[in-house]
Design an enzyme around this catalytic site. Structure first.
Site, PDB file in Angstrom:
ATOM      1  N   TRP A  69      20.964  53.382  23.221  1.00  0.00           N
ATOM      2  CA  TRP A  69      21.154  54.601  22.460  1.00  0.00           C
ATOM      3  C   TRP A  69      20.099  55.643  22.742  1.00  0.00           C
ATOM      4  CZ3 TRP A  69      19.575  57.896  18.691  1.00  0.00           C
ATOM      5  CH2 TRP A  69      20.619  58.699  18.203  1.00  0.00           C
ATOM      6  N   ARG A  71       9.275  51.745   9.615  1.00  0.00           N
ATOM      7  CA  ARG A  71       9.995  53.017   9.455  1.00  0.00           C
ATOM      8  C   ARG A  71      11.257  52.936   8.583  1.00  0.00           C
ATOM      9  NH1 ARG A  71       9.735  57.613  11.059  1.00  0.00           N
ATOM     10  NH2 ARG A  71      11.631  57.843  12.312  1.00  0.00           N
ATOM     11  N   HIS A 100      11.269  56.890   7.958  1.00  0.00           N
ATOM     12  CA  HIS A 100      12.267  57.746   8.582  1.00  0.00           C
ATOM     13  C   HIS A 100      12.634  58.847   7.592  1.00  0.00           C
ATOM     14  CE1 HIS A 100      16.614  57.777  10.430  1.00  0.00           C
ATOM     15  NE2 HIS A 100      15.852  58.729  10.939  1.00  0.00           N
ATOM     16  N   GLU A 144       7.378  55.716  19.168  1.00  0.00           N
ATOM     17  CA  GLU A 144       8.412  55.157  18.280  1.00  0.00           C
ATOM     18  C   GLU A 144       9.576  54.578  19.070  1.00  0.00           C
ATOM     19  OE1 GLU A 144       9.762  58.139  15.521  1.00  0.00           O
ATOM     20  OE2 GLU A 144      11.713  57.168  15.293  1.00  0.00           O
ATOM     21  N   ASP A 154       9.185  59.927  20.018  1.00  0.00           N
ATOM     22  CA  ASP A 154      10.285  58.975  19.787  1.00  0.00           C
ATOM     23  C   ASP A 154      11.017  58.720  21.104  1.00  0.00           C
ATOM     24  OD1 ASP A 154      12.383  57.492  18.763  1.00  0.00           O
ATOM     25  OD2 ASP A 154      12.924  58.944  17.213  1.00  0.00           O
ATOM     26  N   GLU A 192      13.511  52.231  12.056  1.00  0.00           N
ATOM     27  CA  GLU A 192      14.460  53.113  11.360  1.00  0.00           C
ATOM     28  C   GLU A 192      15.872  52.532  11.379  1.00  0.00           C
ATOM     29  OE1 GLU A 192      13.933  56.826  13.617  1.00  0.00           O
ATOM     30  OE2 GLU A 192      15.996  56.613  14.275  1.00  0.00           O
ATOM     31  N   GLU A 228       7.995  61.212   7.735  1.00  0.00           N
ATOM     32  CA  GLU A 228       8.731  62.146   8.602  1.00  0.00           C
ATOM     33  C   GLU A 228       9.316  63.266   7.755  1.00  0.00           C
ATOM     34  OE1 GLU A 228      11.877  60.304  10.815  1.00  0.00           O
ATOM     35  OE2 GLU A 228      12.335  62.130  11.930  1.00  0.00           O
ATOM     36  N   ARG A 238       5.734  65.695  15.986  1.00  0.00           N
ATOM     37  CA  ARG A 238       6.496  64.820  16.878  1.00  0.00           C
ATOM     38  C   ARG A 238       7.012  65.704  17.993  1.00  0.00           C
ATOM     39  NH1 ARG A 238      12.149  61.472  16.331  1.00  0.00           N
ATOM     40  NH2 ARG A 238      13.128  63.141  17.446  1.00  0.00           N
ATOM     41  N   TYR A 296      19.872  63.466  23.304  1.00  0.00           N
ATOM     42  CA  TYR A 296      19.740  63.439  21.855  1.00  0.00           C
ATOM     43  C   TYR A 296      18.249  63.369  21.534  1.00  0.00           C
ATOM     44  CZ  TYR A 296      19.921  61.973  17.043  1.00  0.00           C
ATOM     45  OH  TYR A 296      19.738  61.913  15.689  1.00  0.00           O
ATOM     46  N   HIS A 308       9.021  68.071  13.338  1.00  0.00           N
ATOM     47  CA  HIS A 308       9.755  67.925  14.598  1.00  0.00           C
ATOM     48  C   HIS A 308       9.535  69.154  15.470  1.00  0.00           C
ATOM     49  CE1 HIS A 308      12.636  64.502  14.007  1.00  0.00           C
ATOM     50  NE2 HIS A 308      11.958  64.531  12.881  1.00  0.00           N
ATOM     51  N   ASN A 318      24.353  57.571   8.512  1.00  0.00           N
ATOM     52  CA  ASN A 318      24.788  58.601   9.466  1.00  0.00           C
ATOM     53  C   ASN A 318      25.902  58.109  10.402  1.00  0.00           C
ATOM     54  OD1 ASN A 318      24.741  61.008  10.859  1.00  0.00           O
ATOM     55  ND2 ASN A 318      22.731  60.682  11.823  1.00  0.00           N
ATOM     56  N   ASP A 327      19.562  63.237   7.937  1.00  0.00           N
ATOM     57  CA  ASP A 327      20.642  62.388   7.428  1.00  0.00           C
ATOM     58  C   ASP A 327      20.203  61.574   6.208  1.00  0.00           C
ATOM     59  OD1 ASP A 327      19.239  61.380   9.839  1.00  0.00           O
ATOM     60  OD2 ASP A 327      20.233  59.498   9.392  1.00  0.00           O
ATOM     61  N   HIS A 335      13.658  56.646  21.220  1.00  0.00           N
ATOM     62  CA  HIS A 335      15.059  56.354  20.860  1.00  0.00           C
ATOM     63  C   HIS A 335      15.593  55.098  21.555  1.00  0.00           C
ATOM     64  CE1 HIS A 335      15.648  59.931  18.445  1.00  0.00           C
ATOM     65  NE2 HIS A 335      15.171  60.682  19.401  1.00  0.00           N
TER      66      HIS A 335
HETATM   67  O1  KDG Z   1      20.642  58.814  12.047  1.00  0.00           O
HETATM   68  C1  KDG Z   1      19.918  58.868  13.203  1.00  0.00           C
HETATM   69  C2  KDG Z   1      18.842  59.908  13.152  1.00  0.00           C
HETATM   70  O2  KDG Z   1      18.292  60.076  11.895  1.00  0.00           O
HETATM   71  C3  KDG Z   1      17.762  59.487  14.088  1.00  0.00           C
HETATM   72  O3  KDG Z   1      18.253  59.341  15.350  1.00  0.00           O
HETATM   73  C4  KDG Z   1      16.630  60.426  14.091  1.00  0.00           C
HETATM   74  O4  KDG Z   1      15.382  58.999  15.528  1.00  0.00           O
HETATM   75  C5  KDG Z   1      15.396  59.780  14.611  1.00  0.00           C
HETATM   76  C6  KDG Z   1      14.142  60.091  13.922  1.00  0.00           C
HETATM   77  O5  KDG Z   1      13.157  59.488  14.292  1.00  0.00           O
HETATM   78  O6  KDG Z   1      14.161  60.909  13.017  1.00  0.00           O
HETATM   79 MG    MG Z   2      13.547  57.835  15.500  1.00  0.00          MG
END
Ligand code: KDG
Ligand code: MG
Length: 403
Positions: free
Chosen positions: A403, A284, A313, A237, A211, A263, A340, A147, A159, A122, A37, A317, A213
């Protein structure tokens, strides 16, 4: 089974996908997912310049030897671009081997360990109420695991949370990275209320996942993991950036909340300290970023020694090629946890035909020889590549943040 051709198909039916096709002299072909991605063309360049020319004339049945040629034989090892490129080759070769054997891939791996693969949905909303409506909707669709991500008061966009209710937050389709604002204080004060509301409204029988992130420091993550213990999360996560693996020891010392990570990992070496120290609960890394089936099954085997399970994951993407192969892997792997599931747009499923089915919150593996996913190359050509970037985060004072 001599490899006679190997080429890439780059397509963007709503988002970018890179697919590798390996063709053998007998006409049997296999396909692999090479999508990374926001870095799609980096993998294309790696494959086209350094990998594909070396494959022509090799025996496609020698998956293990080709894997080691591409990994051990390279001076530059590991990293997301390299391991995604190797994964694409590996997935295509397993597809070829299974087709040549006349077997669905899970049979080659060792056969079924289960009848169906539990997935998580999701559920995101601009606030807690909107997120609860999404949970209700997804439970009606048959999911037993959700999630949950909700907007945080005072943070305009994040995000992981949709801008509009009912939509997805992926793809993040700005041509160049957009900038989001992040406040750890606001997030930490708010997010436990989300889990409390989900348990209050839907009871104890569903699985809740969340998550972070990678946005917290170790001690902040420890605070969160400890504070949310009463809500019995299935997992928390990516609560910290994972370069410093000792972070997880700190979190572990404070909490029994299960932890998922990986991931953004691409190698068994990324996991060694975390697994040997019994610091995590779910791995993941998707097949398409971790060197394919040949490597990820070694990670899963190592994880099984420590009672750690898989939770691949599976955001949009990861192409249907990766998802299809993952469903075979999930059906076989003894230490499966969860998969997922962020459904692809209908147009993506038209470009990539597949035989896996989604029934009541679970995937059912297909019986077609190979991994069961194919690509319509003529249709794929109608959707040219478009540069797309993931966003970045800044703290409220402007500091660039994790991030
Ligand atoms: O490419 C990045 C996304 O797939 C990611 O940020 C999504 O964190 C994510 C998830 O847990 O699906
Ligand atoms: Mg994630």
């Amino acid at each position: 089974m001599i490899i006679s051709d190997a080429y890439l198909i780059v397509t963007s039916p709503g988002r970018n996908f890179v697919t590798l096709k390996i063709v053998t002299e007998s006409g049997v072909y296999g396909i692999g997912d090479a999508t990374l991605n926001g870095r799609e063309l980096a993998v294309v360049a790696y494959l086209e310049e350094h990998v594909l020319p070396t494959l022509i004339g090799r025996d496609a049945s020698r998956i293990e030897d080709i894997w080691h040629f591409l990994y051990r034989g390279a001076y530059w090892r590991r990293g997301p671009v390299t391991m995604s490129a190797i994964a694409a080759v590996d997935l295509a070769l397993w597809d070829i081997k299974a087709k040549a054997a006349g077997m669905p891939l899970y049979q080659l791996l060792g056969g079924k360990s289960r009848e169906r693969v539990m997935t998580y949905a999701h559920c995101t909303g601009k606030d807690i109420d909107a997120c609860l409506s999404e949970v209700e909707k997804h439970l009606k669709l048959g999911y037993r695991a959700v999630r949950v991500q909700a907007g945080v008061p005072g943070i305009p966009t994040t995000y992981g949370v949709t801008k509009k209710d009912g939509e997805r937050y992926e793809p993040a389709d700005a041509e160049l990275p957009s900038e989001n604002v992040w406040s750890t204080e606001k997030y930490l004060n708010h997010v436990p209320k989300l889990f409390a509301a989900v348990r209050d409204q839907f009871g104890d029988d569903i699985h809740i996942l969340h998550d972070v992130h990678h946005r917290l420091t170790p001690i902040e993550a420890a605070r969160l993991a400890k504070e949310v213990e009463p809500y019995h999360l299935f997992w928390l996560e990516d609560c910290v950036p994972a370069e410093n693996q000792e972070s997880f020891r700190l979190i572990r010392q404070h909490s029994t909340t299960p932890l998922a990570v990986g991931e953004v990992f691409n190698s068994i070496h990324d996991y060694r300290e975390l697994l040997e120290g019994q610091l995590i609960d779910y791995i993941r890394t998707p097949l398409s970023h971790g060197g394919g089936i040949t490597h990820v099954r070694r990670i899963a085997d190592l994880a099984s020694l420590y009672h750690v399970r898989t939770g691949f994951h599976g955001a949009t993407d990861l192409s249907p090629v990766c998802l299809g192969a993952a469903i075979h892997f999930d059906t076989w792997v003894p230490n499966f946890g969860i998969q997922e599931h962020m459904p692809h747009e209908a147009i993506v499923d038209t470009v990539f035909s597949h035989d896996y089915q989604f029934v009541d919150g679970h995937f059912i593996v297909g019986e077609t020889p190979g991994h069961g996913v194919d690509i319509d190359e003529a249709l794929a050509k109608q959707y040219p590549y478009k540069r797309a970037s993931l966003p970045v985060n800044r703290l409220e004072d402007g500091t660039l943040w994790h991030w």
